[in-house]
Design a protein around this motif. Sequence first.
Motif, short mmCIF file in Angstrom:
data_model
loop_
_atom_site.label_atom_id
_atom_site.label_comp_id
_atom_site.label_asym_id
_atom_site.label_seq_id
_atom_site.Cartn_x
_atom_site.Cartn_y
_atom_site.Cartn_z
N THR A 138 -2.47 -0.91 -5.89
CA THR A 138 -3.49 -0.29 -5.82
C THR A 138 -3.72 1.18 -5.71
O THR A 138 -2.40 1.82 -5.30
CB THR A 138 -4.08 -0.81 -4.38
OG1 THR A 138 -5.42 -0.44 -4.25
CG2 THR A 138 -3.36 -0.19 -3.18
N ASN A 139 -4.81 1.80 -6.20
CA ASN A 139 -4.79 3.13 -6.02
C ASN A 139 -5.75 3.49 -4.87
O ASN A 139 -6.57 4.50 -4.77
CB ASN A 139 -5.35 3.79 -7.25
CG ASN A 139 -4.05 4.13 -8.20
OD1 ASN A 139 -2.99 4.54 -7.96
ND2 ASN A 139 -4.32 3.71 -9.37
N LYS A 140 -6.04 2.31 -4.00
CA LYS A 140 -7.23 2.73 -2.96
C LYS A 140 -6.91 3.56 -1.90
O LYS A 140 -5.69 3.79 -1.62
CB LYS A 140 -7.47 1.23 -2.28
CG LYS A 140 -8.24 0.05 -3.23
CD LYS A 140 -8.61 -1.01 -2.47
CE LYS A 140 -8.82 -2.10 -3.30
NZ LYS A 140 -9.94 -1.91 -4.22
N PRO A 141 -7.86 4.44 -1.08
CA PRO A 141 -7.58 5.54 -0.59
C PRO A 141 -6.92 5.08 1.07
O PRO A 141 -6.60 6.00 1.61
CB PRO A 141 -9.08 6.14 -0.36
CG PRO A 141 -9.98 5.25 -0.50
CD PRO A 141 -9.30 4.25 -1.73
N ASP A 142 -7.32 3.69 1.38
CA ASP A 142 -6.82 3.32 2.56
C ASP A 142 -6.44 1.79 2.41
O ASP A 142 -6.68 1.07 1.74
CB ASP A 142 -7.78 3.38 3.81
CG ASP A 142 -9.01 2.79 3.70
OD1 ASP A 142 -8.96 1.45 3.57
OD2 ASP A 142 -9.96 3.42 3.43
N ASP A 148 -6.24 -3.08 -8.87
CA ASP A 148 -7.71 -2.61 -8.55
C ASP A 148 -8.68 -3.33 -9.59
O ASP A 148 -9.90 -3.42 -9.37
CB ASP A 148 -7.81 -1.21 -8.14
CG ASP A 148 -7.20 -0.73 -7.02
OD1 ASP A 148 -6.97 -1.67 -6.13
OD2 ASP A 148 -6.91 0.52 -7.07
N TYR A 177 1.03 -1.22 0.12
CA TYR A 177 -0.29 0.00 -0.03
C TYR A 177 1.10 1.23 0.07
O TYR A 177 1.63 1.39 0.96
CB TYR A 177 -1.09 -0.08 1.03
CG TYR A 177 -1.68 1.08 1.24
CD1 TYR A 177 -3.04 1.30 0.28
CD2 TYR A 177 -1.68 2.41 2.21
CE1 TYR A 177 -3.70 2.63 0.29
CE2 TYR A 177 -2.45 3.43 1.99
CZ TYR A 177 -3.40 3.36 1.22
OH TYR A 177 -4.25 4.53 1.22
N SER A 183 -4.42 5.08 -14.32
CA SER A 183 -5.48 4.68 -13.49
C SER A 183 -6.44 3.51 -13.59
O SER A 183 -6.99 3.01 -12.80
CB SER A 183 -6.37 5.88 -12.88
OG SER A 183 -6.86 6.11 -14.18
#
Length: 276
Positions: free
Chosen positions: A106-110, A72, A43, A67
Amino acid sequence: MGNVIAYWGARAGQTGSSSNLVSSAAVLAMDYVSRILVGHTQYGGSLVEDAFRRQQRSFDEMALRYSQLGMDSLEMLARSGQLTPAMMKDYTMPVFSESLDLLPGTNKPDRHMLLSMHEVAGTICETARSAYDLTLFDIGSGEVDPLMEAVLDSANLVVISLSQNLSMLRQFFHHPPAWLHDKKVVLVIGQYDSSSRLTAANIRRLFKIKAPLFTIPHNSGYMDACNEQRVVEFFLKRKHVHHDQPDYGLLHDIRKLNRGIFDALAVDHHMFAKEA
């Protein structure tokens, strides 16, 4: 059907696990006729991703698509049951043409949202196994989280990175992780210093190691290439390095590790070797 290889470090920041994967993957792509995928479960970015991305950043269309690529997208397809081997390459970035692809992270926010990917990690690994000869995942170091565990469960082989830190070695060999007992493993000492009294031979003797043990020496030029995103150029310039040149030891040991990986997978590396 290909093989999935997980690279794991026994302690964060000490073993060079990510740089070991990068060097192994680059030289595999350079030396062998095979389809290789590299990715990571980190992450917030990874040396694996950063080291291989410079080439693509020069293409505007790749930057715009970035993106839409990576883990993801594969997760969404896997959750909907639509992920197939033929689709894998569409979500990767080419590094060595027709040989090595990069799967962005990943580009996930958390991080919590990333860890939920463990629910489909097995599907992603199985699909990659069908699409590529070798899939190399940098799963990080230290304590294993659910996503790391899911990749380990799917892996045909684990490359475990160690260091010449005696306390770390004692912890690892005297109290091995629970997941280790039924896994096929290859051991590698990263950032290796051959002048240390704690040589690979002494480590093998001290801990009565039966598994294959390799070394990757510390090399400032290679680490600079990783930091400056020149890994591809670095290895291509040294493909035919001679034994009396400074970087011969690095290439020799990486190639020795790669042959050890093929041996551990019971694959004849001669079948894939490129002509000199």
